[in-house]
Design an enzyme around this catalytic site. Structure first.
Site, PDB file in Angstrom:
ATOM      1  N   ASP A 119       0.868  -1.045  -0.045  1.00 12.53           N
ATOM      2  CA  ASP A 119       0.139  -0.328  -0.059  1.00 12.53           C
ATOM      3  C   ASP A 119       0.425   1.308   0.166  1.00 12.53           C
ATOM      4  O   ASP A 119       1.527   1.724   0.682  1.00 12.53           O
ATOM      5  CB  ASP A 119      -0.869  -0.072   1.377  1.00 12.53           C
ATOM      6  N   ILE A 120       0.382   1.900  -0.814  1.00 10.55           N
ATOM      7  CA  ILE A 120       1.654   3.058  -1.511  1.00 10.55           C
ATOM      8  C   ILE A 120       2.196   4.463  -0.143  1.00 10.55           C
ATOM      9  O   ILE A 120       2.710   4.547   0.493  1.00 10.55           O
ATOM     10  CB  ILE A 120       1.556   4.145  -2.673  1.00 10.55           C
ATOM     11  N   ASN A 151      -6.652  13.461 -10.303  1.00  7.66           N
ATOM     12  CA  ASN A 151      -7.348  14.126 -11.597  1.00  7.66           C
ATOM     13  C   ASN A 151      -6.987  14.872 -11.498  1.00  7.66           C
ATOM     14  O   ASN A 151      -6.586  15.710 -10.897  1.00  7.66           O
ATOM     15  CB  ASN A 151      -9.403  13.537 -11.322  1.00  7.66           C
ATOM     16  N   GLY A 176      -9.660   5.353  -5.255  1.00  7.59           N
ATOM     17  CA  GLY A 176      -8.680   4.486  -5.330  1.00  7.59           C
ATOM     18  C   GLY A 176      -7.470   4.756  -4.498  1.00  7.59           C
ATOM     19  O   GLY A 176      -7.831   5.113  -3.793  1.00  7.59           O
ATOM     20  N   VAL A 177      -6.306   4.812  -4.783  1.00  9.75           N
ATOM     21  CA  VAL A 177      -5.096   5.225  -4.685  1.00  9.75           C
ATOM     22  C   VAL A 177      -5.264   6.820  -3.877  1.00  9.75           C
ATOM     23  O   VAL A 177      -4.916   7.465  -2.806  1.00  9.75           O
ATOM     24  CB  VAL A 177      -4.004   5.212  -5.434  1.00  9.75           C
ATOM     25  N   ASP A 178      -5.709   7.719  -4.684  1.00  9.62           N
ATOM     26  CA  ASP A 178      -6.270   9.077  -5.282  1.00  9.62           C
ATOM     27  C   ASP A 178      -7.064   9.104  -3.302  1.00  9.62           C
ATOM     28  O   ASP A 178      -6.571  10.250  -2.630  1.00  9.62           O
ATOM     29  CB  ASP A 178      -6.916   9.303  -5.999  1.00  9.62           C
ATOM     30  N   SER A 224      -3.193   5.198 -14.007  1.00 14.60           N
ATOM     31  CA  SER A 224      -4.345   4.916 -14.886  1.00 14.60           C
ATOM     32  C   SER A 224      -4.605   3.797 -15.545  1.00 14.60           C
ATOM     33  O   SER A 224      -5.279   3.400 -15.946  1.00 14.60           O
ATOM     34  CB  SER A 224      -3.556   5.422 -16.605  1.00 14.60           C
ATOM     35  N   GLY A 258      -5.958   1.940 -13.488  1.00 14.06           N
ATOM     36  CA  GLY A 258      -7.391   1.562 -11.596  1.00 14.06           C
ATOM     37  C   GLY A 258      -8.300   1.884 -13.310  1.00 14.06           C
ATOM     38  O   GLY A 258      -8.558   1.094 -14.445  1.00 14.06           O
TER      39      GLY A 258
HETATM   40  P1  ADP Z   1      -6.188   5.933 -12.121  1.00 15.60           P
HETATM   41  O1  ADP Z   1      -7.260   6.271 -11.979  1.00 15.60           O
HETATM   42  O2  ADP Z   1      -5.090   6.531 -12.318  1.00 15.60           O
HETATM   43  O3  ADP Z   1      -6.488   4.356 -12.750  1.00 15.60           O
HETATM   44  P2  ADP Z   1      -6.482   4.144  -9.715  1.00 15.60           P
HETATM   45  O4  ADP Z   1      -6.209   4.575  -8.368  1.00 15.60           O
HETATM   46  O5  ADP Z   1      -7.694   3.971 -10.007  1.00 15.60           O
HETATM   47  O6  ADP Z   1      -5.626   5.010 -10.516  1.00 15.60           O
HETATM   48  O7  ADP Z   1      -5.366   3.009  -9.484  1.00 15.60           O
HETATM   49  C1  ADP Z   1      -3.914   3.039 -10.417  1.00 15.60           C
HETATM   50  C2  ADP Z   1      -3.342   1.994  -9.584  1.00 15.60           C
HETATM   51  O8  ADP Z   1      -2.621   2.338  -8.210  1.00 15.60           O
HETATM   52  C3  ADP Z   1      -4.104   0.815  -9.409  1.00 15.60           C
HETATM   53  O9  ADP Z   1      -3.142   0.256 -10.651  1.00 15.60           O
HETATM   54  C4  ADP Z   1      -4.475   0.049  -8.377  1.00 15.60           C
HETATM   55  O10 ADP Z   1      -4.449  -1.063  -8.423  1.00 15.60           O
HETATM   56  C5  ADP Z   1      -3.409   0.910  -7.983  1.00 15.60           C
HETATM   57  N1  ADP Z   1      -3.356   1.221  -6.379  1.00 15.60           N
HETATM   58  C6  ADP Z   1      -4.833   1.514  -6.196  1.00 15.60           C
HETATM   59  N2  ADP Z   1      -4.985   1.740  -4.368  1.00 15.60           N
HETATM   60  C7  ADP Z   1      -3.763   1.068  -4.031  1.00 15.60           C
HETATM   61  C8  ADP Z   1      -2.689   1.511  -2.943  1.00 15.60           C
HETATM   62  N3  ADP Z   1      -3.085   2.174  -1.758  1.00 15.60           N
HETATM   63  N4  ADP Z   1      -1.369   1.693  -2.692  1.00 15.60           N
HETATM   64  C9  ADP Z   1      -0.096   1.194  -4.327  1.00 15.60           C
HETATM   65  N5  ADP Z   1      -1.747   1.153  -5.611  1.00 15.60           N
HETATM   66  C10 ADP Z   1      -2.487   1.714  -4.958  1.00 15.60           C
END
Ligand code: ADP
Length: 172
Positions: free
Chosen positions: A14-15, A28, A36-38, A121, A123
């Site tokens: 988990d980043i 975004n 998601g990660v954001d 991108s 996700g």
């Molecule tokens: P985007 O809108 O750019 O596609 P997302 O957040 O939906 O962004 O996903 C981007 C990548 O981050 C995906 O591969 C997803 O699995 C990954 N991701 C989501 N949450 C985390 C996290 N907590 N730590 C690391 N990677 C994550």
């Protein structure tokens, strides 16, 4: 993977938990948070991040902006906006490459020595994972060949992402 001046490593994590100088956010255009990660980064960094992002006022696709990391272990967050996948004929590859390049350039300007990237991108934005991993690694490697002794960490959030990154490392 060792390059002329730096290092690229791969980790399943988990980043938001990583102890690095900077983590990169797949943001975004509005920069005011999403899923998601954001969403995970905003939740972990705390409400001050939202305020700073709102002050910045947005970010065009392919560019990058930097904020403090607030409650994260990471001192900085670099926010970059990846392209939404529209089939591949609308400059998606180049825009994704720009995200990595511009994030790394910004990191270098701030003296950042360790930086962790999610698969931008790949996700909700729908970019095919295998293709996204290959572009990411290519840009990381290109950057390290030219400059800086940075450590770049490609963060995988699924087994398939890990496998694609491993394959791409072998190819490059
Ligand atoms: P985007 O809108 O750019 O596609 P997302 O957040 O939906 O962004 O996903 C981007 C990548 O981050 C995906 O591969 C997803 O699995 C990954 N991701 C989501 N949450 C985390 C996290 N907590 N730590 C690391 N990677 C994550």
């Amino acid at each position: 993977m060792q390059t002329a001046s730096g290092k690229i490593s791969l980790t399943m994590a988990d980043i938001t938990t990583l102890e690095v100088d900077a983590i990169v956010n797949a943001a975004n255009n509005s920069l005011v948070g999403g899923g998601g990660v954001d969403g995970a980064i905003h939740k972990a960094a705390g409400p001050q991040l939202f305020k700073e992002c709102r002050r910045i006022g947005g970010c065009p696709t392919g560019e990058a902006r930097i904020t403090s990391g607030y409650q994260l272990a990471a001192r900085w967050i670099i926010h970059t906006v990846g392209p939404i996948w529209r089939g591949g004929d609308e400059g998606e590859d180049d825009l994704l490459a720009c995200c990595y390049r511009n994030s790394l350039i910004l990191g270098r300007q701030y003296g950042i020595k360790s930086i962790a990237f999610p698969a931008i991108s790949a996700g909700v934005y729908g970019f095919p994972m295998e293709r996204a991993c290959r572009i990411a690694l290519k840009e990381m490697k290109r950057f390290l060949e030219k400059s800086s002794d940075m450590e770049i960490i490609a963060v995988c959030f699924s087994n398939s992402a890990y496998r694609y990154y491993q394959d791409a490392m072998q190819e490059l």
